[in-house]
Design a protein around this motif. Structure first.
Motif, PDB file in Angstrom:
ATOM      1  N   ARG A  77       0.859  -1.189   0.000  1.00  0.00           N
ATOM      2  CA  ARG A  77       0.000   0.000   0.000  1.00  0.00           C
ATOM      3  C   ARG A  77       0.895   1.239   0.000  1.00  0.00           C
ATOM      4  N   GLU A  78       0.425   2.273  -0.690  1.00  0.00           N
ATOM      5  CA  GLU A  78       1.247   3.485  -0.815  1.00  0.00           C
ATOM      6  C   GLU A  78       0.336   4.690  -0.960  1.00  0.00           C
ATOM      7  N   VAL A  79       0.816   5.841  -0.472  1.00  0.00           N
ATOM      8  CA  VAL A  79       0.011   7.069  -0.536  1.00  0.00           C
ATOM      9  C   VAL A  79       0.172   7.798  -1.862  1.00  0.00           C
ATOM     10  N   ARG A  80       1.185   7.454  -2.641  1.00  0.00           N
ATOM     11  CA  ARG A  80       1.348   8.075  -3.951  1.00  0.00           C
ATOM     12  C   ARG A  80       0.237   7.604  -4.886  1.00  0.00           C
ATOM     13  N   PRO A  81      -0.114   8.407  -5.891  1.00  0.00           N
ATOM     14  CA  PRO A  81      -1.084   7.933  -6.886  1.00  0.00           C
ATOM     15  C   PRO A  81      -0.542   6.710  -7.630  1.00  0.00           C
ATOM     16  N   ALA A  82      -1.430   5.809  -8.003  1.00  0.00           N
ATOM     17  CA  ALA A  82      -1.010   4.575  -8.661  1.00  0.00           C
ATOM     18  C   ALA A  82      -0.249   4.846  -9.953  1.00  0.00           C
ATOM     19  N   TRP A  83      -0.635   5.901 -10.691  1.00  0.00           N
ATOM     20  CA  TRP A  83       0.003   6.165 -11.973  1.00  0.00           C
ATOM     21  C   TRP A  83       1.451   6.647 -11.832  1.00  0.00           C
ATOM     22  N   SER A  84       1.844   7.071 -10.644  1.00  0.00           N
ATOM     23  CA  SER A  84       3.176   7.652 -10.481  1.00  0.00           C
ATOM     24  C   SER A  84       4.129   6.777  -9.690  1.00  0.00           C
ATOM     25  N   ASP A  85       3.723   5.554  -9.373  1.00  0.00           N
ATOM     26  CA  ASP A  85       4.569   4.673  -8.569  1.00  0.00           C
ATOM     27  C   ASP A  85       5.163   3.581  -9.453  1.00  0.00           C
ATOM     28  N   GLU A  86       6.438   3.737  -9.776  1.00  0.00           N
ATOM     29  CA  GLU A  86       7.085   2.760 -10.654  1.00  0.00           C
ATOM     30  C   GLU A  86       7.224   1.400  -9.980  1.00  0.00           C
ATOM     31  N   ASN A  87       7.240   1.379  -8.636  1.00  0.00           N
ATOM     32  CA  ASN A  87       7.348   0.106  -7.926  1.00  0.00           C
ATOM     33  C   ASN A  87       6.110  -0.756  -8.123  1.00  0.00           C
ATOM     34  N   LEU A  88       4.950  -0.131  -8.261  1.00  0.00           N
ATOM     35  CA  LEU A  88       3.715  -0.889  -8.458  1.00  0.00           C
ATOM     36  C   LEU A  88       3.784  -1.696  -9.747  1.00  0.00           C
ATOM     37  N   ARG A  89       4.164  -1.047 -10.838  1.00  0.00           N
ATOM     38  CA  ARG A  89       4.231  -1.757 -12.116  1.00  0.00           C
ATOM     39  C   ARG A  89       5.257  -2.884 -12.064  1.00  0.00           C
ATOM     40  N   SER A  90       6.429  -2.611 -11.467  1.00  0.00           N
ATOM     41  CA  SER A  90       7.468  -3.637 -11.386  1.00  0.00           C
ATOM     42  C   SER A  90       6.995  -4.827 -10.554  1.00  0.00           C
ATOM     43  N   LEU A  91       6.340  -4.550  -9.432  1.00  0.00           N
ATOM     44  CA  LEU A  91       5.845  -5.617  -8.570  1.00  0.00           C
ATOM     45  C   LEU A  91       4.791  -6.447  -9.285  1.00  0.00           C
ATOM     46  N   CYS A  92       3.871  -5.780  -9.964  1.00  0.00           N
ATOM     47  CA  CYS A  92       2.797  -6.492 -10.657  1.00  0.00           C
ATOM     48  C   CYS A  92       3.324  -7.344 -11.807  1.00  0.00           C
ATOM     49  N   GLU A  93       4.440  -6.957 -12.403  1.00  0.00           N
ATOM     50  CA  GLU A  93       5.038  -7.731 -13.489  1.00  0.00           C
ATOM     51  C   GLU A  93       5.709  -9.003 -12.986  1.00  0.00           C
ATOM     52  N   GLN A  94       6.000  -9.065 -11.682  1.00  0.00           N
ATOM     53  CA  GLN A  94       6.734 -10.197 -11.129  1.00  0.00           C
ATOM     54  C   GLN A  94       5.889 -11.128 -10.268  1.00  0.00           C
ATOM     55  N   VAL A  95       4.766 -10.631  -9.742  1.00  0.00           N
ATOM     56  CA  VAL A  95       3.941 -11.425  -8.820  1.00  0.00           C
ATOM     57  C   VAL A  95       2.826 -12.128  -9.591  1.00  0.00           C
ATOM     58  N   ARG A  96       2.730 -13.432  -9.386  1.00  0.00           N
ATOM     59  CA  ARG A  96       1.661 -14.234  -9.976  1.00  0.00           C
ATOM     60  C   ARG A  96       0.774 -14.752  -8.839  1.00  0.00           C
ATOM     61  N   SER A  97      -0.542 -14.687  -9.022  1.00  0.00           N
ATOM     62  CA  SER A  97      -1.447 -15.086  -7.948  1.00  0.00           C
ATOM     63  C   SER A  97      -2.744 -15.636  -8.517  1.00  0.00           C
ATOM     64  N   LYS A  98      -3.370 -16.530  -7.753  1.00  0.00           N
ATOM     65  CA  LYS A  98      -4.674 -17.083  -8.124  1.00  0.00           C
ATOM     66  C   LYS A  98      -5.819 -16.259  -7.548  1.00  0.00           C
ATOM     67  N   LEU A  99      -5.510 -15.366  -6.595  1.00  0.00           N
ATOM     68  CA  LEU A  99      -6.534 -14.533  -5.982  1.00  0.00           C
ATOM     69  C   LEU A  99      -5.879 -13.254  -5.493  1.00  0.00           C
ATOM     70  N   PHE A 100      -6.353 -12.126  -6.010  1.00  0.00           N
ATOM     71  CA  PHE A 100      -5.766 -10.857  -5.559  1.00  0.00           C
ATOM     72  C   PHE A 100      -6.775  -9.724  -5.645  1.00  0.00           C
ATOM     73  N   PHE A 101      -6.522  -8.691  -4.836  1.00  0.00           N
ATOM     74  CA  PHE A 101      -7.295  -7.460  -4.800  1.00  0.00           C
ATOM     75  C   PHE A 101      -6.400  -6.298  -5.219  1.00  0.00           C
ATOM     76  N   ALA A 102      -6.997  -5.303  -5.860  1.00  0.00           N
ATOM     77  CA  ALA A 102      -6.288  -4.055  -6.166  1.00  0.00           C
ATOM     78  C   ALA A 102      -7.279  -2.910  -6.025  1.00  0.00           C
ATOM     79  N   HIS A 103      -6.799  -1.762  -5.520  1.00  0.00           N
ATOM     80  CA  HIS A 103      -7.695  -0.663  -5.158  1.00  0.00           C
ATOM     81  C   HIS A 103      -6.979   0.666  -5.367  1.00  0.00           C
TER      82      HIS A 103
END
Length: 262
Positions: free
Chosen positions: A59-85
């Motif tokens: 979780r992070e207070v920065r806007p989703a569009w400006s957080d490069e860590n979010l994109r990198s994390l999502c490119e590496q994490v595979r899951s059968k069940l997940f939430f995003a908000h």
């Protein structure tokens, strides 16, 4: 209003839904269509299940569009069940503790909506949360308060009935305080195996909530991530979508509320 998505199915990389589609959740953080506010820039969060029973959280207070860590994390994490908000605050502060999803043990919860006049009932609402759960309250949002109260009402054992009881209690507090503003509620809850999504409002004007089943996979979203004609269905007003192993059903939240003692 916030935007969210929940996925249950074969393991996929998170970026396939969170970042990649034309109207992905990251895109919606800047350009939401079916929300009062186009921009949802008051923080974001993802929660996912991997090899362990308890979910991972970012979780992070920065806007989703400006957080490069979010994109990198999502490119590496595979899951059968997940939430995003992605969050658009309705009055509480922009802090990491106020970002969704919220976790308690193996459970995840996220919310979009509002408690009308929340500031006028906040103290009484928090007073309904038992001490052992109130100790887990880290933020100040109505969303987290609803989650903790629902847990106290038996959310893990009876997810539909417990949520109906919780909404009825909140509405009762609003009535006692003479609040005319609406209680509007969409949310998702999971125990890591099953998924529940709720859509309800006291004025019959709940926020939007859609779902799509494809090849045994289920996606629940505040608004479609691609063309609206591609198999999307609305979760009916006053209902809960229930996804267990091999089945997706709709249960009536209004009926559950009606069966509860006044």
């Amino acid at each position: 209003m916030c935007r969210f998505l929940a996925y249950k199915g074969e393991p996929i990389f998170l970026d396939e839904l969170v970042c990649a589609p034309a109207h992905s959740l990251v895109h919606q953080s800047l350009h939401a269509i079916e929300a009062k506010t186009e921009t949802n820039g008051d923080g974001f969060g993802i929660g996912w299940y991997g090899e362990r029973s308890e979910p991972g959280i970012y979780r992070e207070v920065r806007p989703a569009w400006s957080d490069e860590n979010l994109r990198s994390l999502c490119e590496q994490v595979r899951s059968k069940l997940f939430f995003a908000h992605v969050r658009a605050s309705t009055g509480t502060s922009t802090t990491r503790a106020n970002c969704h999803p919220f976790a308690h043990g193996r459970y995840l919860f996220m919310h979009n909506g509002q408690i009308g006049g929340y500031g006028r009932i906040k103290r009484r609402l928090e007073g309904l949360i038992p001490d052992e759960l109130y100790d887990r309250r880290l933020g100040t949002t109505d969303s987290e308060a609803i989650f903790l109260l629902a847990l106290a009402n038996g959310l893990p054992e009876e997810p539909v009935v417990a949520m109906a009881r919780t909404l009825k209690q909140v509405r009762g507090l609003m009535n006692d305080a003479g609040i005319d503003e609406a209680l509007r509620f969409t949310a998702a809850f999971t125990d890591g195996e099953n998924l529940w999504a709720y859509r309800w409002a006291c004025d019959a004007k709940p926020p939007t909530l859609y779902f799509r089943e494809l090849d045994g996979n289920l996606l629940v979203v505040s608004e479609p991530i691609d063309d609206k004609t591609r198999g999307w269905r609305e979760v009916p007003k006053g209902c809960s979508l229930v996804a267990r192993a091999g089945s997706v059903t709709v249960e009536c939240l209004n009926q559950a509320m009606g069966r509860l003692a006044a």
